[in-house]
Scaffold this active site. Sequence first.
Site, PDB file in Angstrom:
ATOM      1  N   ASP A  90       0.859  -1.179   0.000  1.00 34.67           N
ATOM      2  CA  ASP A  90       0.000   0.000   0.000  1.00 34.67           C
ATOM      3  C   ASP A  90       0.901   1.237   0.000  1.00 34.67           C
ATOM      4  OD1 ASP A  90      -2.497   1.476   0.386  1.00 34.67           O
ATOM      5  OD2 ASP A  90      -1.695   1.875   2.397  1.00 34.67           O
ATOM      6  N   ASP A 115      -0.075   5.019   0.850  1.00 36.08           N
ATOM      7  CA  ASP A 115      -0.240   6.020   1.902  1.00 36.08           C
ATOM      8  C   ASP A 115      -0.372   5.356   3.268  1.00 36.08           C
ATOM      9  OD1 ASP A 115      -0.277   8.011  -0.096  1.00 36.08           O
ATOM     10  OD2 ASP A 115      -2.388   7.593  -0.470  1.00 36.08           O
TER      11      ASP A 115
END
Length: 561
Positions: A33, A35
């Site tokens: 991922d 952020d």
Amino acid sequence: MRRDHERDRCRSARVYPDAGRIPSGLYDAVLLDRDGTLIEDVPYNGDPEKVRPVPGAREALDRLRAAGLRLAVVSNQSGLARGCFTADDLRRVNARVEELLGPFDSWQICPHGEPDRCPCRKPAPGLLHAAARVLGTTPTRCVMVGDIGADMTAAAAAGAAGIMVPTAATRSAEVAAAPTVAVDLPDAATEILRRMHLVAAPASRPRRGTVLVARSDAAGDVLVTGPGIRAMAAGAERVVLLCGPRGRAAAELLPGVDEIIEWPLPWIDAPAPPVDPAELADLTGRLAAVHADEAVVFTSFHQSALPLALLLRMAGVARISAISDDYPGALLDVRHRVPVGVPEPERALSLAAAAGFALPADDEPGLRLRTDRLPAAPVETGAPGYVVLHPGSSVETRACPPELATRIVRVLAAAGYRVVVTGGPDERELTARVAAAGGIDLGGRTGLAELAAVVARAGALVVGNTGPAHLAAALNVPVVSLFAPTVPFGQWGPYRVPTVRLGDAGADCRDTRATRCPVPGHPCLSAVEPGRVLEALRLLGVPADAPEPVGAVRVTGGVVR
């Protein structure tokens, strides 16, 4: 599960170097991922100047690259749909990420908002499937690293491993449900490399003669040992498996087993029978008659291999390998140790590797069955594609509450699914009650091989933490796992198969290993809404047999309407 790093370093029997490629067939790629995992989370950021890597990110990623792993970013970016930034802004931000953290082999971005219900937005697994395709691998050979529950749900639904790196914004329930929890991104990289080293192929050794393998436990325990047994079969002329009565049927379905010795062991079985010296003398004689060149003793994390190792020594076995935290004296030639929380199939593979055996390059480390030994499924099941619900379990805490199972059948049948209800001979009353809500009752009519034949033709299996879940994993059938948290999900959940976990992972019974529910009402599972099972099937891409009929039960936000 947060880990005590000093304790784990002491428990490990090997030294794990960080540099260089790892000869392991476990993972090909790490999916990350963006952020909150790679960079600090700035909501809807379209400004490259605001990109700040999390501490240690570049070094952690470089360690993964050096090990031969490919890296991809899989990220929801609903700010595009909301108009918070443009596609060009997103490209410039991602370019800045690569400038600071090094190149990634693939970027997979979902630009949609939650109302779009697209198949790529996490927790749906679409981004992970896309990344795996681009990287030339499959999701089961990937690890997903993320900071929220949607990342872990997407990983499980794709069949990938998941490691959560929580932030201050991560909800406690999401942390409790994660299969593995790391302190930060460098810790996640360490965990990935450690697991790869644990099962890494040993140096080439001459093919051995007869190897005696022991796994004296229930059917599910025997099934999860399968990858380790196949590794030994690849390096031995003959494999003899010692198992208990509860594991015999599973042993007969395992590839690589040439002969089975069925014998109950009083230090394994529960309730434990009295120790009979004459029976143990007979067992020692039977083991001696195998003329094994060596033996490998597999156990669960809470069991001791030393009683059997003593009998094997008395039977004249020259080389014995096992996992043992206790001092073994002269009982073991290979005393292996495994860190806490490793999935049981990998735990078995790591012992095989420590003993000098590895899976061949063309054999995946997942579970497998001898499908040529499966009978035909009962005619009542009809065409493939139905959903199997197995509500019972030999362990009370791991069973689906009957009332919930009945409601699940009713909701799925109303949504157009055919539901087949299965159970053992002592569960006929349970399956009849559950199937009466709209399912096909096969209670008491399927031994393990027959049950495997039924599961093999299913679109999915709905089940608790019990043996049929591992059957489904071995047959690559998706699982909706009603998992009571009495044991760790990351260790005992369905392995390398698309899965959705349901239930309260943070319930009071967590990690108690209780066999009888310590909390009245079985709340960790009884609170699951049947509509969540329907949502799980849709997330896994399991279609109903027919369009949803007029007047069917509707599901909104996991609640039956």
